[in-house]
Design a protein around this motif. Structure first.
Motif, PDB file in Angstrom:
ATOM      1  N   ASP A 144      83.123 -25.627   5.043  1.00 31.76           N
ATOM      2  CA  ASP A 144      82.034 -25.116   5.794  1.00 31.76           C
ATOM      3  C   ASP A 144      81.434 -25.175   4.494  1.00 31.76           C
ATOM      4  O   ASP A 144      80.020 -26.201   4.565  1.00 31.76           O
ATOM      5  CB  ASP A 144      81.695 -24.119   5.968  1.00 31.76           C
ATOM      6  N   ASP A 200      80.595 -28.592   3.574  1.00 28.22           N
ATOM      7  CA  ASP A 200      79.430 -29.836   4.622  1.00 28.22           C
ATOM      8  C   ASP A 200      77.974 -28.922   4.378  1.00 28.22           C
ATOM      9  O   ASP A 200      77.091 -29.996   4.993  1.00 28.22           O
ATOM     10  CB  ASP A 200      80.372 -29.214   5.915  1.00 28.22           C
ATOM     11  N   HIS A 201      77.689 -28.073   4.038  1.00 29.56           N
ATOM     12  CA  HIS A 201      76.192 -27.458   3.692  1.00 29.56           C
ATOM     13  C   HIS A 201      76.010 -28.156   2.808  1.00 29.56           C
ATOM     14  O   HIS A 201      74.738 -28.337   1.388  1.00 29.56           O
ATOM     15  CB  HIS A 201      75.996 -26.758   3.811  1.00 29.56           C
ATOM     16  N   ASP A 239      76.208 -17.375   1.189  1.00 29.36           N
ATOM     17  CA  ASP A 239      77.448 -17.672   1.402  1.00 29.36           C
ATOM     18  C   ASP A 239      78.138 -16.855   0.580  1.00 29.36           C
ATOM     19  O   ASP A 239      79.130 -16.022   1.209  1.00 29.36           O
ATOM     20  CB  ASP A 239      77.794 -19.093   0.796  1.00 29.36           C
TER      21      ASP A 239
END
Ligand code: GLU
Length: 328
Positions: free
Chosen positions: A87, A90-91, A157
Motif C-alpha cells: 500500500d 502504491d501511494h 504511515d
C-alpha cells in the motif's frame, strides 16, 4: 583622511580577526551568570501553566518493549501483495511523522534546509527497505501531542519522533521493538542552583504537551509546577526568558537544546528510561514485523552504531543498540 580614520583602517582587519576567532570558541562554562531581561516577554503560543496530574509512564506492566518477530525480508521494491508495505508503494512514498525541532533526532538543517537526525536516518532506512531508495519519503511535522492521533487517523504511515513505548500508548497504537533507550533528565540555567529533582519543589518545570516527561516529574516531585508547551524549542525559549525554572525530558533532546545555548546545562541523575519505538497504526502486524526486520539489519550491519556516532556521540560512548525481545 583624518588621523582617527587612518587608525580605524588599521584596526578594522584586526577587529575582524578577533571577532572571527571569538566565534569559534567553545563556551563550555560562561564566566558570569546570564544577563537578566527586564522587559516583559511574550509566552510561546499554547503554553499552559500548572497543568493537571498525568499518568506515570510505564513500559513494565504490559511487557511494552516486546514486539513481533520479523519474518523473512522481501526484496526492496517487491513487497508482498495486499501488504501494508505494498500500500505504501502504491501511494508513492513513506509518510513519516516527526518533529523539526528535536535536534539531534530530527531537525531542519539551517544551511541545506534538509530534515536530518538519528530518527530521520531510521525513517530513511525503512523507506529504503520498502522502495529501494531512501528518498521516497514525505515528512509531516507533528508535535508530541499529535503523534498518536496521526497514527490513528492514518495521516502518517509511521511516527519516528523520540516516541517512547508505553503501556498507555500501546492501547492506541503499535510499536516496533526499541531502537534507542533514552534517560529522562533535567535542563536548568547555569548558576540557578537547580541540579537535581530535589530542587524542583515549587519550581516551574516545562515539558512538551503529550510527552511522558510530565507524568514522571509529577510522580518524582509532586510539588513541581508543570508548564506545557507545543514544542521542546518553546520550553527552551521560556527558560531563556526566565519564565520557567527548568525543562525535563529525555537526555538526547536536552543535549540538543543545551547545544543551542551556553547558559543552560543538563543536570542531575537519570530519572527513568524511555524506550523509543517506531509508532505504527494498530492492526498492521506485517508492518511491525517488517520494521523490526529493518531495525535488525541496522543493528547487525553496524549501521546503527554509525548513526549513533554521527548524531548522538554528544551523549558519551555508545551503549550499543537495544537488544530486541520478540513474541510470535
Ligand atoms: N520520549 C518522550 C515521549 O515519547 C518525550 C519525547 C517527545 O515528546 O518528543 O513522550
Amino acid at each position: 583622511m583624518t588621523a582617527l580614520s587612518r587608525r580605524l583602517r588599521f584596526l578594522l582587519p584586526l577587529l575582524l580577526v578577533v571577532a572571527t576567532s571569538a566565534a569559534c570558541v567553545e563556551f563550555s562554562a560562561p564566566p558570569s551568570p546570564p544577563p537578566v531581561a527586564f522587559a516583559v516577554q511574550p509566552t510561546p503560543p499554547g503554553a499552559e501553566t500548572d497543568v493537571a496530574r498525568e499518568p506515570v509512564p510505564t513500559s513494565e506492566t504490559c511487557n511494552a518493549t516486546e514486539s513481533l518477530r520479523p519474518g523473512p525480508m522481501p526484496e526492496p521494491g517487491s513487497m508482498p501483495i495486499r501488504s501494508t508495505m505494498a500500500d505504501i508503494i502504491d501511494h508513492g512514498r513513506l509518510i513519516v511523522g516527526l518533529d523539526t525541532g528535536s535536534n539531534p533526532f530530527s531537525f531542519r538543517d539551517p544551511i541545506s534546509g534538509d530534515i536530518r537526525g538519528f530518527d530521520v536516518d531510521i525513517a530513511r532506512a525503512i523507506s529504503a527497505a520498502i522502495f529501494g531508495a531512501p528518498g521516497s519519503i514525505e515528512f509531516r511535522v507533528l508535535s508530541s501531542a499529535e503523534r498518536t492521533e496521526a497514527l490513528q487517523n492514518h495521516t502518517v504511515d509511521v511516527v519516528v519522533k523520540t516516541m517512547s513505548i508505553t503501556c498507555d500508548r500501546l492501547r492506541e497504537v503499535d510499536f516496533s521493538s526499541p531502537y534507542y533507550v533514552a534517560s529522562q533528565r533535567i535542563l536548568s540555567t547555569r548558576g540557578s542552583g537547580i541540579d537535581g529533582p530535589d530542587k524542583l519543589a515549587g519550581k516551574q518545570v516545562c515539558a512538551a504537551r503529550g510527552a511522558t516527561s510530565i507524568g514522571r516529574i509529577q510522580s518524582i516531585e509532586p510539588r513541581a509546577r508543570m508548564v506545557t508547551t507545543t514544542t521542546w524549542a518553546d520550553c527552551l525559549v521560556m527558560l531563556q526568558q526566565g519564565q520557567i525554572d527548568a525543562v525535563s525530558t529525555d537526555d538526547g533532546i536536552l543535549a540538543g537544546l543545551a547545544e543551542q545555548d551556553p547558559w543552560v546545562q543538563v543536570v542531575g541523575p537519570g530519572l527513568g528510561e524511555e524506550y523509543y519505538g517506531v509508532g505504527i497504526p494498530k492492526g498492521q502486524d506485517d508492518m511491525v514485523r517488517f520494521v523490526n526486520g529493518v531495525l535488525t539489519q541496522l543493528r547487525v550491519s553496524g549501521r546503527w552504531q554509525q548513526m549513533y556516532d554521527r548524531w548522538l556521540s554528544v551523549l558519551g560512548p555508545s551503549p550499543g543498540p537495544p537488544q530486541p525481545v520478540y513474541r510470535d
